[in-house]
Design a protein around this motif. Structure first.
Motif, PDB file in Angstrom:
ATOM      1  N   LYS A 104       0.820  -1.214   0.000  1.00  0.00           N
ATOM      2  CA  LYS A 104       0.000   0.000   0.000  1.00  0.00           C
ATOM      3  C   LYS A 104       0.853   1.263   0.000  1.00  0.00           C
ATOM      4  N   VAL A 105       2.057   1.173   0.581  1.00  0.00           N
ATOM      5  CA  VAL A 105       2.975   2.310   0.622  1.00  0.00           C
ATOM      6  C   VAL A 105       4.332   1.834   0.121  1.00  0.00           C
ATOM      7  N   LYS A 106       4.906   2.588  -0.807  1.00  0.00           N
ATOM      8  CA  LYS A 106       6.223   2.231  -1.328  1.00  0.00           C
ATOM      9  C   LYS A 106       7.301   2.569  -0.299  1.00  0.00           C
ATOM     10  N   GLU A 107       8.263   1.675  -0.173  1.00  0.00           N
ATOM     11  CA  GLU A 107       9.369   1.905   0.750  1.00  0.00           C
ATOM     12  C   GLU A 107      10.123   3.180   0.382  1.00  0.00           C
ATOM     13  N   SER A 108      10.214   3.488  -0.896  1.00  0.00           N
ATOM     14  CA  SER A 108      10.917   4.691  -1.343  1.00  0.00           C
ATOM     15  C   SER A 108      10.232   5.957  -0.827  1.00  0.00           C
ATOM     16  N   LEU A 109       8.914   5.912  -0.656  1.00  0.00           N
ATOM     17  CA  LEU A 109       8.174   7.050  -0.116  1.00  0.00           C
ATOM     18  C   LEU A 109       8.549   7.272   1.354  1.00  0.00           C
ATOM     19  N   ILE A 110       8.639   6.186   2.112  1.00  0.00           N
ATOM     20  CA  ILE A 110       9.045   6.270   3.517  1.00  0.00           C
ATOM     21  C   ILE A 110      10.485   6.783   3.604  1.00  0.00           C
ATOM     22  N   ASP A 111      11.357   6.227   2.769  1.00  0.00           N
ATOM     23  CA  ASP A 111      12.758   6.654   2.757  1.00  0.00           C
ATOM     24  C   ASP A 111      12.875   8.143   2.476  1.00  0.00           C
ATOM     25  N   ASP A 112      12.105   8.630   1.517  1.00  0.00           N
ATOM     26  CA  ASP A 112      12.152  10.050   1.161  1.00  0.00           C
ATOM     27  C   ASP A 112      11.680  10.925   2.326  1.00  0.00           C
ATOM     28  N   ALA A 113      10.599  10.524   2.980  1.00  0.00           N
ATOM     29  CA  ALA A 113      10.074  11.302   4.111  1.00  0.00           C
ATOM     30  C   ALA A 113      11.089  11.336   5.251  1.00  0.00           C
ATOM     31  N   VAL A 114      11.678  10.193   5.573  1.00  0.00           N
ATOM     32  CA  VAL A 114      12.674  10.123   6.649  1.00  0.00           C
ATOM     33  C   VAL A 114      13.890  10.969   6.292  1.00  0.00           C
ATOM     34  N   ARG A 115      14.330  10.890   5.041  1.00  0.00           N
ATOM     35  CA  ARG A 115      15.489  11.663   4.584  1.00  0.00           C
ATOM     36  C   ARG A 115      15.257  13.161   4.773  1.00  0.00           C
ATOM     37  N   ARG A 116      14.050  13.638   4.409  1.00  0.00           N
ATOM     38  CA  ARG A 116      13.741  15.065   4.539  1.00  0.00           C
ATOM     39  C   ARG A 116      13.702  15.497   6.001  1.00  0.00           C
ATOM     40  N   ILE A 117      13.115  14.669   6.853  1.00  0.00           N
ATOM     41  CA  ILE A 117      13.047  14.985   8.289  1.00  0.00           C
ATOM     42  C   ILE A 117      14.445  15.032   8.893  1.00  0.00           C
ATOM     43  N   LEU A 118      15.259  14.035   8.581  1.00  0.00           N
ATOM     44  CA  LEU A 118      16.615  13.996   9.132  1.00  0.00           C
ATOM     45  C   LEU A 118      17.460  15.164   8.613  1.00  0.00           C
ATOM     46  N   ARG A 119      17.264  15.562   7.356  1.00  0.00           N
ATOM     47  CA  ARG A 119      18.009  16.696   6.803  1.00  0.00           C
ATOM     48  C   ARG A 119      17.695  17.974   7.588  1.00  0.00           C
ATOM     49  N   VAL A 120      16.419  18.205   7.860  1.00  0.00           N
ATOM     50  CA  VAL A 120      16.035  19.403   8.618  1.00  0.00           C
ATOM     51  C   VAL A 120      16.603  19.345  10.030  1.00  0.00           C
ATOM     52  N   LYS A 121      16.542  18.189  10.663  1.00  0.00           N
ATOM     53  CA  LYS A 121      17.102  18.058  12.010  1.00  0.00           C
ATOM     54  C   LYS A 121      18.604  18.334  11.998  1.00  0.00           C
ATOM     55  N   PHE A 122      19.290  17.861  10.946  1.00  0.00           N
ATOM     56  CA  PHE A 122      20.723  18.123  10.824  1.00  0.00           C
ATOM     57  C   PHE A 122      20.976  19.615  10.648  1.00  0.00           C
ATOM     58  N   GLU A 123      20.200  20.261   9.764  1.00  0.00           N
ATOM     59  CA  GLU A 123      20.374  21.695   9.513  1.00  0.00           C
ATOM     60  C   GLU A 123      20.084  22.525  10.763  1.00  0.00           C
ATOM     61  N   LEU A 124      19.206  22.042  11.617  1.00  0.00           N
ATOM     62  CA  LEU A 124      18.896  22.741  12.866  1.00  0.00           C
ATOM     63  C   LEU A 124      19.931  22.458  13.960  1.00  0.00           C
ATOM     64  N   GLY A 125      20.857  21.548  13.684  1.00  0.00           N
ATOM     65  CA  GLY A 125      21.889  21.233  14.660  1.00  0.00           C
ATOM     66  C   GLY A 125      21.440  20.286  15.748  1.00  0.00           C
TER      67      GLY A 125
END
Length: 121
Positions: free
Chosen positions: A8-29
């Motif tokens: 029902k949900v592609k793993e690539s969609l989950i990977d993309d969402a996690v990647r974006r969240i982690l990127r913002v957390k990294f940018e925020l320090g």
């Protein structure tokens, strides 16, 4: 229910969402200091501040949708009208709670259907 295994949900969609969240957390320090923004003094200065309230009001004003009143449909007549409520959320008592749902009890909101039923005629 494993939505990825069921297809029902592609793993690539989950990977993309996690990647974006982690990127913002990294940018925020937050990887260097996870409590960087947890400061009581800052909280008192920022939460509910005039500047934030003005910014929120500005965003709200900019997000208003203006409808064209073609054929003088608006305002709707107060009687003699039939209105169809279509969709899974029409009688849902949780979705109106929005992102605050976590702090609310299930089925405590007024559904769109219940709200419309308050108007007779």
């Amino acid at each position: 229910v494993d939505l990825v295994k069921s297809g029902k949900v592609k793993e690539s969609l989950i990977d993309d969402a996690v990647r974006r969240i982690l990127r913002v957390k990294f940018e925020l320090g937050l990887f260097d200091d996870p409590y960087r923004y947890c400061d009581e003094k800052r909280e008192k200065e920022v939460v509910g501040s005039r500047a934030n309230n003005e910014g929120v009001l500005d965003m709200a004003k900019k997000s208003i949708v203006l409808l064209k009143n073609e054929k003088n449909l608006l305002p709707l007549k107060k009687s003699g009208q039939k209105i169809a409520l279509i969709g899974a959320l029409a009688n849902d008592k949780n979705s109106p709670l929005g992102s605050w749902r976590i702090a609310a009890s299930d089925d405590t909101a007024v559904s769109v259907l219940e709200g419309m039923q308050q108007y007779k005629g």
